[in-house]
Design an enzyme around this catalytic site. Structure first.
Site, PDB file in Angstrom:
ATOM      1  NE  ARG B  52       0.204   1.471   3.338  1.00  0.00           N
ATOM      2  CZ  ARG B  52       1.144   2.348   3.582  1.00  0.00           C
ATOM      3  NH1 ARG B  52       2.405   1.962   3.682  1.00  0.00           N
ATOM      4  NH2 ARG B  52       0.870   3.631   3.742  1.00  0.00           N
ATOM      5  N   GLY B  53       0.255   2.389  -0.182  1.00  0.00           N
ATOM      6  CA  GLY B  53       1.009   3.622  -0.390  1.00  0.00           C
ATOM      7  C   GLY B  53       1.012   3.882  -1.883  1.00  0.00           C
ATOM      8  CB  ALA B  54      -0.189   6.756  -3.889  1.00  0.00           C
ATOM      9  NE  ARG B  86      -6.722   0.833  -2.224  1.00  0.00           N
ATOM     10  CZ  ARG B  86      -5.804   1.249  -1.346  1.00  0.00           C
ATOM     11  NH1 ARG B  86      -4.697   0.585  -1.171  1.00  0.00           N
ATOM     12  NH2 ARG B  86      -6.015   2.342  -0.633  1.00  0.00           N
ATOM     13  CD  GLN B 187      -3.251   2.781   6.793  1.00  0.00           C
ATOM     14  OE1 GLN B 187      -3.820   3.212   7.805  1.00  0.00           O
ATOM     15  NE2 GLN B 187      -3.855   2.695   5.636  1.00  0.00           N
ATOM     16  CG  ASP B 228      -3.621   8.104  -1.566  1.00  0.00           C
ATOM     17  OD1 ASP B 228      -3.473   8.596  -0.434  1.00  0.00           O
ATOM     18  OD2 ASP B 228      -3.332   6.925  -1.840  1.00  0.00           O
ATOM     19  CG  ASN B 238      -2.916  11.729   2.276  1.00  0.00           C
ATOM     20  OD1 ASN B 238      -2.365  10.835   1.642  1.00  0.00           O
ATOM     21  ND2 ASN B 238      -2.550  12.046   3.504  1.00  0.00           N
ATOM     22  CE  LYS B 239      -4.930   5.797   4.036  1.00  0.00           C
ATOM     23  NZ  LYS B 239      -5.653   4.873   3.140  1.00  0.00           N
TER      24      LYS B 239
END
Lengths: 337, 337
Positions: B52-54, B86, B187, B228, B238-239
């Site tokens: 995970r993580g763009a 995603r 996370q 993101d 973003n998150k």
């Protein structure tokens, strides 16, 4: 209003010779009760969060004092240990001061039992009154967001912020309820969702950090929270995360309501700056349900309350009435000696 | 600057004939690796959040395309499945578009492997560059708060927001780091705390809802987050929780920095309003670590991203440079065709 349909839970129950506490640490997976036959068992239950919520803590402590008298335990040390169990909730000090005044006046155990019962009955009546007052401010068809648990579990019954939500739902004013999970103890996730389901109120759980995004989406018109202490200028100490909600509400033009009995108001505390914020063990953030989730050796900062300043609060509701745009003058007018 | 001391983790590793992914769902309790020998294994790893993580998603997807070519799998359906894994991270689409252009130009497997390696190498170089640019904006002795995980685990290495924190720590500009736990996937708690400990950077974990109270205490001067997707006007997806941090930062006069490679900028998306927000299964909020924490039958609303509007962002840092007070004109000047 058919409030009873939405009000079936009583978490603090006097049983004639002992106090019965619903162990809130085990909800929602288990409805387990603790029978307290000595005051120190109540102290432990308060300190370890088996009973929580500022009004419920005060009520349980009042019963503990009566229990100590009934058992002929020395009262002064019992009160002193109760007083130290949780520092932020002013209701605990308020209830103990009230019991102390009766002890000082020579009350016998029966009189102390009557006083504890009165504290409990008055809390329930106050909650029903606050429910009416708060609900009357909400336009029909509104959505609300609440935080932590401020319901029957946190009080003698009906609840403070959750009492307004009960009354507002019964009156058809509220038709969408969102609850923040309330890290780290998950009172919203574990307790509020359980309580609302028990009482037939549909609700949706959100991550605490989703609140601003929820507000932006336009589905909530009010944030409604309880309080652990309200200072003389209206600054309000409540569960960590309340401050962030108040800032986000102001940014979105969502109204912010604090609901608490007048016993939560502490006119001896000038502003929120003077309120001691309880810091708890970092372990509460480093694991969940006994399972370690964070790397060994990690540190955490775990304040469990914060202060919503009066300027972010649209209305404070107590059983004595409603204060809009709270400040020192309005607070003094309603709560001054 | 001795950055290497703070940069030892590589979560996406090409092994000559297969891709090795650090399974981030199992951290911090276990360092477990997934060997992907087919493109669809990478698709599954992306969808199920093992990677995970763009930026890391984009890099893994590029390797997956090369892997498919090496194995003589049909490329079009493999790319299509990767693309759907995603929806919010634009880097995934960017990396796949870049691989597609090489496929269209008739690239052989060896050329596609070189292209995937180039995407990975460029990401690491971009992160080091952003680290320098971002750190240079931070006054010595500052405290910072970050959200989610934007580090080596989320990128080819070094990280975006966490890269700025690595560089700022190495340069003596940052001496206090706070990480929000980042519900519901934790996370921050699971990954950022692990990564910072691996790399010798002291940090403290906070509940997401404690961020405003932390800002009020004056110990943080910057909030530093990744992205993101960044729209053409600077609005940043973003998150979940980023938006709330941006609002609280503005309220406290704390600066807000977004750090992301230029591949995160999507000039075809005019504003944040056009960005699709991924809603995930409510089960992610209803339990923790496989243990049900919320009453059966409860509902939850689980958006996993939100939008920080450009007016709440003080600076966007990409490897191409720094944009202060982002808006459409400044974005067009740096990222326009």
């Amino acid at each position: 209003m058919d409030n009873n349909r939405h009000d079936r839970i009583r978490a603090v129950q006097w049983q004639g010779d002992h106090l019965r506490l619903l162990d809130q640490r085990r909800l929602p997976s288990e409805e387990s009760w603790i029978a307290c036959r000595e005051a120190d068992q109540v102290t432990t239950a308060i300190r370890d969060l088996a009973v929580r919520g500022a009004p419920a803590i005060g009520i349980a402590a009042a019963w503990a004092v009566a229990l100590a008298a009934l058992r002929e335990e020395p009262l002064a040390p019992a009160l002193s240990r109760l007083r130290a169990a949780r520092p932020t909730a002013v209701n605990l000090m308020w209830a103990l001061d009230r019991m102390q005044r009766h002890i000082d006046a020579g009350a016998n155990p029966a009189a102390l039992l009557r006083e504890a019962q009165a504290i409990q009955d008055e809390d329930l009546a106050a909650n029903r009154r606050m429910g009416e007052l708060g609900a009357s401010l909400i336009a029909p068809g509104s959505g609300v967001l609440t935080h932590c648990n401020t319901g029957s579990l946190a009080t003698a019954g009906f609840g403070t912020a959750l009492g307004v939500i009960r009354a507002g739902t019964a009156a058809g004013r509220i038709d969408r309820v969102y609850a923040g999970e309330t890290r780290p103890w998950q009172q919203g996730a574990r307790l509020t969702m359980w309580e609302l389901m028990q009482d037939g109120i549909a609700a949706q759980l959100i991550a605490d950090s989703a609140a601003a995004h929820l507000m932006k989406s336009g589905v909530v018109q009010w944030v409604i929270v309880g309080a652990d202490r309200i200072a003389a200028n209206g600054d309000t100490a409540n569960k960590i995360g309340t401050y962030q909600l108040a800032i986000a509400a102001k940014y979105h033009g969502v109204k912010f309501m604090v609901v608490a009995p007048s016993s939560t108001v502490d006119m001896a505390t000038g502003t929120g700056e003077e309120i001691e914020i309880e810091l708890r063990d970092s372990a509460e953030l480093l694991g969940t349900g006994g399972v370690r989730t964070v790397v060994e050796g990690a540190q955490a900062w775990n304040p469990v309350f914060d202060i919503a300043p009066a300027e972010l609060i649209d209305v404070i509701v107590t059983e004595r009435g409603v204060i809009e745009r709270p400040n020192s003058i309005a607070m003094q007018a309603m709560f001054g000696c």
